[in-house]
Structure formats: C-alpha cells, structure tokens
Design an enzyme around this catalytic site. Structure first.
Site, mmCIF file in Angstrom:
data_model
loop_
_atom_site.group_PDB
_atom_site.id
_atom_site.type_symbol
_atom_site.label_atom_id
_atom_site.label_comp_id
_atom_site.label_asym_id
_atom_site.label_seq_id
_atom_site.Cartn_x
_atom_site.Cartn_y
_atom_site.Cartn_z
ATOM 1 N N SER A 178 -3.411 -11.901 9.996
ATOM 2 C CA SER A 178 -3.675 -13.307 10.348
ATOM 3 C C SER A 178 -5.058 -13.822 9.975
ATOM 4 O O SER A 178 -5.237 -15.022 9.786
ATOM 5 C CB SER A 178 -3.414 -13.528 11.836
ATOM 6 O OG SER A 178 -4.264 -12.706 12.619
ATOM 7 N N ASP A 230 0.314 -11.503 28.175
ATOM 8 C CA ASP A 230 0.956 -12.624 28.868
ATOM 9 C C ASP A 230 2.272 -13.060 28.229
ATOM 10 O O ASP A 230 3.207 -13.443 28.926
ATOM 11 C CB ASP A 230 -0.007 -13.816 28.959
ATOM 12 C CG ASP A 230 -0.454 -14.288 27.586
ATOM 13 O OD1 ASP A 230 -1.166 -13.524 26.916
ATOM 14 O OD2 ASP A 230 -0.079 -15.400 27.193
ATOM 15 N N GLU A 268 0.765 -8.469 20.743
ATOM 16 C CA GLU A 268 -0.449 -8.944 21.409
ATOM 17 C C GLU A 268 -1.240 -7.765 21.949
ATOM 18 O O GLU A 268 -0.768 -6.640 21.977
ATOM 19 C CB GLU A 268 -0.108 -9.977 22.496
ATOM 20 C CG GLU A 268 0.732 -9.472 23.634
ATOM 21 C CD GLU A 268 1.125 -10.583 24.604
ATOM 22 O OE1 GLU A 268 0.527 -11.676 24.587
ATOM 23 O OE2 GLU A 268 2.040 -10.335 25.395
ATOM 24 N N LYS A 282 -5.102 -20.452 10.261
ATOM 25 C CA LYS A 282 -5.258 -21.678 11.058
ATOM 26 C C LYS A 282 -5.458 -22.936 10.212
ATOM 27 O O LYS A 282 -5.206 -24.033 10.675
ATOM 28 C CB LYS A 282 -6.423 -21.518 12.036
ATOM 29 C CG LYS A 282 -6.121 -20.524 13.155
ATOM 30 C CD LYS A 282 -5.926 -21.247 14.449
ATOM 31 C CE LYS A 282 -5.520 -20.349 15.606
ATOM 32 N NZ LYS A 282 -6.016 -18.983 15.596
ATOM 33 N N TYR A 308 -19.377 -26.673 8.151
ATOM 34 C CA TYR A 308 -18.377 -27.584 7.570
ATOM 35 C C TYR A 308 -18.624 -29.025 8.001
ATOM 36 O O TYR A 308 -17.846 -29.918 7.684
ATOM 37 C CB TYR A 308 -16.955 -27.167 7.980
ATOM 38 C CG TYR A 308 -16.494 -25.878 7.333
ATOM 39 C CD1 TYR A 308 -16.490 -25.732 5.949
ATOM 40 C CD2 TYR A 308 -16.042 -24.812 8.105
ATOM 41 C CE1 TYR A 308 -16.060 -24.555 5.364
ATOM 42 C CE2 TYR A 308 -15.619 -23.632 7.525
ATOM 43 C CZ TYR A 308 -15.628 -23.508 6.151
ATOM 44 O OH TYR A 308 -15.199 -22.347 5.572
ATOM 45 N N GLY A 359 -1.239 -15.183 20.065
ATOM 46 C CA GLY A 359 -2.164 -15.580 21.119
ATOM 47 C C GLY A 359 -1.415 -16.616 21.936
ATOM 48 O O GLY A 359 -0.677 -16.298 22.859
ATOM 49 N N GLY A 360 -1.537 -17.886 21.530
ATOM 50 C CA GLY A 360 -0.760 -18.946 22.180
ATOM 51 C C GLY A 360 0.621 -19.103 21.577
ATOM 52 O O GLY A 360 1.450 -19.859 22.077
ATOM 53 N N GLY A 418 -3.973 -8.058 27.255
ATOM 54 C CA GLY A 418 -3.599 -9.450 27.512
ATOM 55 C C GLY A 418 -2.173 -9.720 27.111
ATOM 56 O O GLY A 418 -1.910 -10.445 26.162
ATOM 57 N N SER A 438 -11.758 -20.891 20.214
ATOM 58 C CA SER A 438 -12.676 -19.762 20.274
ATOM 59 C C SER A 438 -13.093 -19.343 18.878
ATOM 60 O O SER A 438 -13.764 -18.356 18.703
ATOM 61 C CB SER A 438 -12.013 -18.596 21.001
ATOM 62 O OG SER A 438 -10.841 -18.223 20.315
ATOM 63 N N ASP A 440 13.837 -6.795 6.672
ATOM 64 C CA ASP A 440 14.545 -6.325 7.866
ATOM 65 C C ASP A 440 13.742 -6.617 9.132
ATOM 66 O O ASP A 440 14.309 -6.784 10.207
ATOM 67 C CB ASP A 440 14.784 -4.816 7.759
ATOM 68 C CG ASP A 440 15.561 -4.467 6.491
ATOM 69 O OD1 ASP A 440 16.659 -5.025 6.316
ATOM 70 O OD2 ASP A 440 15.041 -3.684 5.665
ATOM 71 N N SER A 459 0.848 -1.189 0.000
ATOM 72 C CA SER A 459 0.000 0.000 0.000
ATOM 73 C C SER A 459 0.880 1.234 0.000
ATOM 74 O O SER A 459 1.693 1.430 0.909
ATOM 75 C CB SER A 459 -0.891 -0.018 1.253
ATOM 76 O OG SER A 459 -1.300 1.289 1.587
HETATM 77 C C1 LIG Z 1 -5.593 -18.001 16.361
HETATM 78 C C2 LIG Z 1 -5.406 -16.685 15.804
HETATM 79 C C3 LIG Z 1 -4.345 -15.875 16.246
HETATM 80 C C4 LIG Z 1 -3.378 -16.300 17.317
HETATM 81 O O1 LIG Z 1 -2.610 -17.412 16.896
HETATM 82 P P1 LIG Z 1 -1.682 -18.227 17.905
HETATM 83 O O2 LIG Z 1 -1.056 -19.275 17.073
HETATM 84 O O3 LIG Z 1 -2.566 -18.784 18.981
HETATM 85 O O4 LIG Z 1 -0.730 -17.277 18.492
HETATM 86 C C5 LIG Z 1 -4.187 -14.648 15.634
HETATM 87 N N1 LIG Z 1 -5.030 -14.201 14.668
HETATM 88 C C6 LIG Z 1 -6.064 -14.944 14.227
HETATM 89 C C7 LIG Z 1 -6.946 -14.397 13.158
HETATM 90 C C8 LIG Z 1 -6.275 -16.209 14.781
HETATM 91 O O5 LIG Z 1 -7.293 -16.955 14.339
#
Ligand SMILES: *Cc1c(COP(=O)(O)O)cnc(C)c1O
Length: 328
Positions: A308, A214, A208, A57, A119, A183-184, A212, A82, A176, A32
C-alpha cells in the site's frame, strides 16, 4: 445484506480509473522468485509504494476532489490524516488548483509533515490523545465553507482506491486470492468491489495489525466495533473503527480479516529490502506478511498482494530493518 445498501459500485471504480488516467501512476506489478519459493504460490505484488506521494491514497484523493462542483473547488477542501492521505490531498489539490487545509496529529512522522507542507498545504496540528480531529475539520469546514474529504469513509475515495486492484486484475488476469491491508477500510472495500466484479471467485482477505484488530472484531460480531488507538508500527492502520460506508462492502465481499504482529512487519520490510530492493513502510507490509505467513493455505495459487505504501522516516526504517529477521 442487499447490494443496494452499498455506497460504491464496480461502475464507480471504472469511472474513477478514467478520472485518474494521466494523473495517477499505473503502478508496477512485481514478482519474486524468492517469495514464490517460500510460499509455493505465485505472488503478484501491486506496488503502490511507487504511486505518486508514495501510497495508493493519491487515487482516492484525486478522484474525490475531481468530483466536487466548481463552487466547492473554489472554496477549498479540508482533510484530517495521520500521514499519507494528507500528502495525497495536498498534491491532488495542488494539481486541481484547489486550496487545501490538512489537520494532522502532533506525532505524525516528520517526513510526512514536511512532505505535506512541501506540497503547499496549510497544516493544522492537533493532539491525537486529547483532541477530536473530525471536530476540528468540521469547524474549519463550517467557518470557511470547505469540503471535508475523509481518508476512507467517502464513496469517491473508496472508488479511487479500488482502481489499484482494477489495474492489478487487468494486468495479471485471474487470481485465486487477494490480500489487502485495512485501516478504515477504504482500500480494502474498493479493491473488494473490483475483485468481485472482475474475478468473482477470487478470495479476498483483509489484513490489520494484531494490536488493532477492530475490523476483524467488527466482521465477527456483525457491527462496527471501536477500539482505543492501537499501539503498532503500522501507523497507516491505527484507526479505531472501520467506516460506516466501508463496513457493509467488507461484509459482503471480504472472506475474513487476518492479523499480523509488528515483528512480522519488520521481517517483511527486511524481505522487501533484501530480496526485492524495495522500501515499504510498515503498513504497506501487512498484506504481504499475512500472505507469506503460511496461516492461509495459498500453495499452488495465484495471489495478488497490494503493497500500500512506502513512506517511512530513514531513522525509523533503519530500526525496523535491524529488528527484522529473514523469512524462510
Ligand atoms: C491509509 C493507508 C492504509 C489504510 O487504508 P484504509 O483505506 O484506511 O484502510 C494502509 N496503508 C497505507 C500505506 C496507508 O497510507
């Protein structure tokens, strides 16, 4: 920490890429002019919102199910999630002809529940505040001989997620910086392995939600820290503790963890909508929001950003867009 303690290698990520060939989309890398002008850098957005099921995922889920034995595939798989992992498991299992049960929280977004059922998965609902999803899944696994595929703490899941960064480096070459949400830590650890292997000088940052942090706390104190369920619109990053397998990888290969507020996420969603014509869910905006915040000096650099996912209810999407302010 010696490399030997890590559960996943760059070879595992390469092997996952082969397994995913023809099954997962090779997602587009977008740029962009506006984003480059705001940051003074060259930004490359790896758009996993265009992955199958609308998030990265699918990569980990498909890779993990593919690696089960015939006998395990026949008995079936169970997952707790979730949202996006649930849809990913449901679709990957359907394609690999494996029966699948998904344990989902009662407050998961309606679109994600409906998609998972659509699904063909059997969905079992639990109360996020009162029940332990891992115990429910373990119980189902014991009763019916199902294999548990967790959303991040699994070597084949981590390797699968890493293929998104692998593709990004293959497409755009040296970077770079690489910003990845966490998340996890499945996506972040997999991508960090790929980065370390293909571009050892690339600085990898995890991102993150502010509410949260962590993983940030864990990295700073050197051991995994647990927090209460964080209150954030980034529902894909509401994890309470980084994974046992992902943490050592993050410690080795990730420079630091940055945080982003919900307001910044709304601003970023609005930017993606207005400037790039792209629907991105709040969690999917974490990495971009951190890169575009100016907190890390990326001027003049080539910067990879993993977007993501893009699964968000139309109603919520409207609210977030209204809350968002223009980036400049
Ligand atoms: C699951 C998910 C995350 C986090 O992924 P982790 O592998 O748990 O760190 C981030 N963004 C989206 C859209 C997700 O579905």
């Amino acid at each position: 920490m010696p490399l030997l303690t890590m559960a996943v290698s760059a070879d595992d990520v390469r092997e996952a890429a082969k397994t995913l060939q023809g099954a997962a989309h090779r997602t587009p890398v977008l740029t962009s002019t506006q984003a480059n002008a705001i940051t003074g850098a060259n930004l490359f957005f790896k758009c996993e919102n265009y992955q199958r099921v609308g998030a990265f995922k699918f990569r980990g889920a498909y890779n993990a199910i593919s690696h089960l034995t015939q006998e395990q595939k026949k008995r079936g798989v169970v997952a707790f999630s979730s949202g996006n992992h649930a849809q990913a498991m449901a679709l990957a299992a359907r394609e690999l002809e494996v029966p699948v049960t998904i344990v989902m929280p009662h407050d998961a977004p309606a679109a994600k529940l409906a998609a998972t059922r659509g699904y063909g998965a059997e969905v079992i609902i639990y109360n996020r505040q009162k029940e332990d999803r891992e115990a429910i899944a373990a119980d189902l696994a014991a009763k019916h001989g199902l294999s548990i595929i967790p959303p991040y703490n699994h070597p084949h899941v981590i390797a699968g997620q890493g293929t998104s960064a692998l593709e990004l480096f293959e497409e755009v070459g040296e970077l770079d910086f690489l910003f990845v949400c966490t998340g996890g830590g499945g996506l972040l650890s997999g991508c960090a392995i790929a980065a370390n292997h293909l571009a050892p000088d690339c600085r990898v940052f995890g991102v993150e939600p502010e509410a949260g942090n962590d993983v940030q706390q864990s990295l700073r104190c050197g051991e995994r820290v647990s927090i209460p369920v964080p209150d954030t619109i980034a529902d894909g990053a509401q994890t309470q503790c980084v994974g046992e397998l992902t943490f050592p990888i993050i410690r080795n290969f990730v420079e630091d963890i940055l945080t982003v507020s919900d307001q910044q996420l709304c601003n970023q969603m609005r930017f993606f909508m207005e400037r790039m014509k792209m629907v991105v869910e709040p969690t999917g905006c974490l990495a971009a929001a951190a890169a575009m915040s100016g907190n890390i000096d990326i001027r003049g650099a080539r910067v990879g950003i993993i977007v993501s996912g893009g699964n968000v209810d139309a109603e919520s999407y409207g609210d977030f867009i209204k809350r968002g302010q223009s980036l400049s």
